[in-house]
Design a protein around this motif. Sequence first.
Motif, PDB file in Angstrom:
ATOM      1  N   UNK A 204      50.329  29.044  49.008  1.00  0.00           N
ATOM      2  CA  UNK A 204      50.095  30.436  49.360  1.00  0.00           C
ATOM      3  C   UNK A 204      48.845  30.972  48.658  1.00  0.00           C
ATOM      4  N   UNK A 205      48.315  32.098  49.120  1.00  0.00           N
ATOM      5  CA  UNK A 205      47.102  32.661  48.512  1.00  0.00           C
ATOM      6  C   UNK A 205      47.311  33.061  47.048  1.00  0.00           C
ATOM      7  N   UNK A 206      46.200  33.181  46.331  1.00  0.00           N
ATOM      8  CA  UNK A 206      46.247  33.566  44.919  1.00  0.00           C
ATOM      9  C   UNK A 206      46.344  35.078  44.734  1.00  0.00           C
ATOM     10  N   UNK A 207      46.338  35.827  45.827  1.00  0.00           N
ATOM     11  CA  UNK A 207      46.510  37.271  45.753  1.00  0.00           C
ATOM     12  C   UNK A 207      47.798  37.652  46.474  1.00  0.00           C
ATOM     13  N   UNK A 208      48.585  38.515  45.845  1.00  0.00           N
ATOM     14  CA  UNK A 208      49.843  38.957  46.437  1.00  0.00           C
ATOM     15  C   UNK A 208      49.824  40.460  46.608  1.00  0.00           C
ATOM     16  N   UNK A 209      50.238  40.907  47.795  1.00  0.00           N
ATOM     17  CA  UNK A 209      50.248  42.337  48.099  1.00  0.00           C
ATOM     18  C   UNK A 209      51.547  42.990  47.656  1.00  0.00           C
ATOM     19  N   UNK A 210      51.425  44.209  47.153  1.00  0.00           N
ATOM     20  CA  UNK A 210      52.588  45.034  46.820  1.00  0.00           C
ATOM     21  C   UNK A 210      52.352  46.444  47.362  1.00  0.00           C
ATOM     22  N   UNK A 211      53.413  47.107  47.827  1.00  0.00           N
ATOM     23  CA  UNK A 211      53.231  48.453  48.373  1.00  0.00           C
ATOM     24  C   UNK A 211      52.929  49.516  47.320  1.00  0.00           C
ATOM     25  N   UNK A 212      53.182  49.205  46.047  1.00  0.00           N
ATOM     26  CA  UNK A 212      52.909  50.167  44.979  1.00  0.00           C
ATOM     27  C   UNK A 212      52.682  49.420  43.669  1.00  0.00           C
ATOM     28  N   UNK A 213      52.083  50.125  42.714  1.00  0.00           N
ATOM     29  CA  UNK A 213      51.899  49.535  41.396  1.00  0.00           C
ATOM     30  C   UNK A 213      53.243  49.276  40.728  1.00  0.00           C
ATOM     31  N   UNK A 236      51.253  45.045  30.135  1.00  0.00           N
ATOM     32  CA  UNK A 236      50.457  46.124  30.703  1.00  0.00           C
ATOM     33  C   UNK A 236      48.968  45.793  30.662  1.00  0.00           C
ATOM     34  N   UNK A 237      48.525  45.121  29.617  1.00  0.00           N
ATOM     35  CA  UNK A 237      47.113  44.687  29.546  1.00  0.00           C
ATOM     36  C   UNK A 237      46.825  43.656  30.630  1.00  0.00           C
ATOM     37  N   UNK A 238      47.781  42.747  30.839  1.00  0.00           N
ATOM     38  CA  UNK A 238      47.641  41.733  31.891  1.00  0.00           C
ATOM     39  C   UNK A 238      47.503  42.410  33.258  1.00  0.00           C
ATOM     40  N   UNK A 239      48.349  43.398  33.524  1.00  0.00           N
ATOM     41  CA  UNK A 239      48.298  44.101  34.806  1.00  0.00           C
ATOM     42  C   UNK A 239      46.990  44.870  34.964  1.00  0.00           C
ATOM     43  N   UNK A 240      46.489  45.443  33.889  1.00  0.00           N
ATOM     44  CA  UNK A 240      45.225  46.178  33.956  1.00  0.00           C
ATOM     45  C   UNK A 240      44.078  45.260  34.368  1.00  0.00           C
ATOM     46  N   UNK A 241      44.170  43.985  33.987  1.00  0.00           N
ATOM     47  CA  UNK A 241      43.120  43.015  34.313  1.00  0.00           C
ATOM     48  C   UNK A 241      43.304  42.412  35.706  1.00  0.00           C
ATOM     49  N   UNK A 242      44.540  42.223  36.136  1.00  0.00           N
ATOM     50  CA  UNK A 242      44.806  41.448  37.354  1.00  0.00           C
ATOM     51  C   UNK A 242      45.210  42.282  38.576  1.00  0.00           C
ATOM     52  N   UNK A 243      45.652  43.517  38.375  1.00  0.00           N
ATOM     53  CA  UNK A 243      46.199  44.321  39.466  1.00  0.00           C
ATOM     54  C   UNK A 243      45.181  45.383  39.891  1.00  0.00           C
TER      55      UNK A 243
END
Length: 277
Positions: A204-213, A236-243
């Motif tokens: 599967x792709x390396x990007x995953x969609x989500x309807x909200x943060x 939270x730091x990980x999400x700030x970099x990747x999301x």
Amino acid sequence: MNFQDIDWNKWWQEGRRHKSWPSKKDRDWDQRASAFARRDHTDFVGRLLAIMEPEPTWTVLDIGSGPGTVALPLARQVKEVTALDFSEKMLAALQQSARRQGLTNVTTRQLAWEDDWQQAGLPGHDVALACRSLNVDDLRAALEKLHRWAGRKVFIVDRVGAGPFDPDLFAAVGREFVPGPDYIYTYNLLYQMGLYARVEFITLPCKKDFPSREEAEASCRWMLGTLTAREEERMQRFLAERLTPATDGQWLLRRRVPPRWAVLWWDKPEGECKPVS
């Protein structure tokens, strides 16, 4: 020691004891039913159905169906689907989606792998499917059940390596990542059982969609389980970099290692040679 001396079921159980991700109970799945029902699995399901090549006459037993990720698209191509799950709310979400889509050929049964299916009156089906649901302690017993309840074919979708889990997320919060046993244990045990499965892989792709943060964050928590305050800060730091937000209102979570799945399948009955005259 030769290959037949290896107890793959024992090694499966040993590997599960050391895996990094927490096993989930029915109440855990109940809490995530609505979120799982909203996820878009179009790419994955399309590739799986292309491998399965469903036939209009099939009756299919989908074990660990969740909210109908595969059961509902499959129901449009086969005669009947029985969706089996131990989560009451997952099955409720499936039933709601089936009604909304006008599908009348889907039946739900609240049963677990460990339950006595025969005593519960569960009939055999043409095809048995276990899609990303082999979260069991006794792998051999589960495979025997699949084989016994299928009249024509068995399909299994199992993890390859990390599967849906992101090793970078575990590293980011300061945890070692041990994925536990994957498809190769299943394949080798099937071979020992005299079942010679074919295998195809879905990447599967390396990007995953989500309807909200919030749902992206909840997905990460689902992988990790209970977090300490320090781990929460690191996540939270990980999400700030990747999301990142997308233009269509979705949120994209990037990962370095793509999710991979193995599709294993075999036919019943196994072909036999005719007597030599």
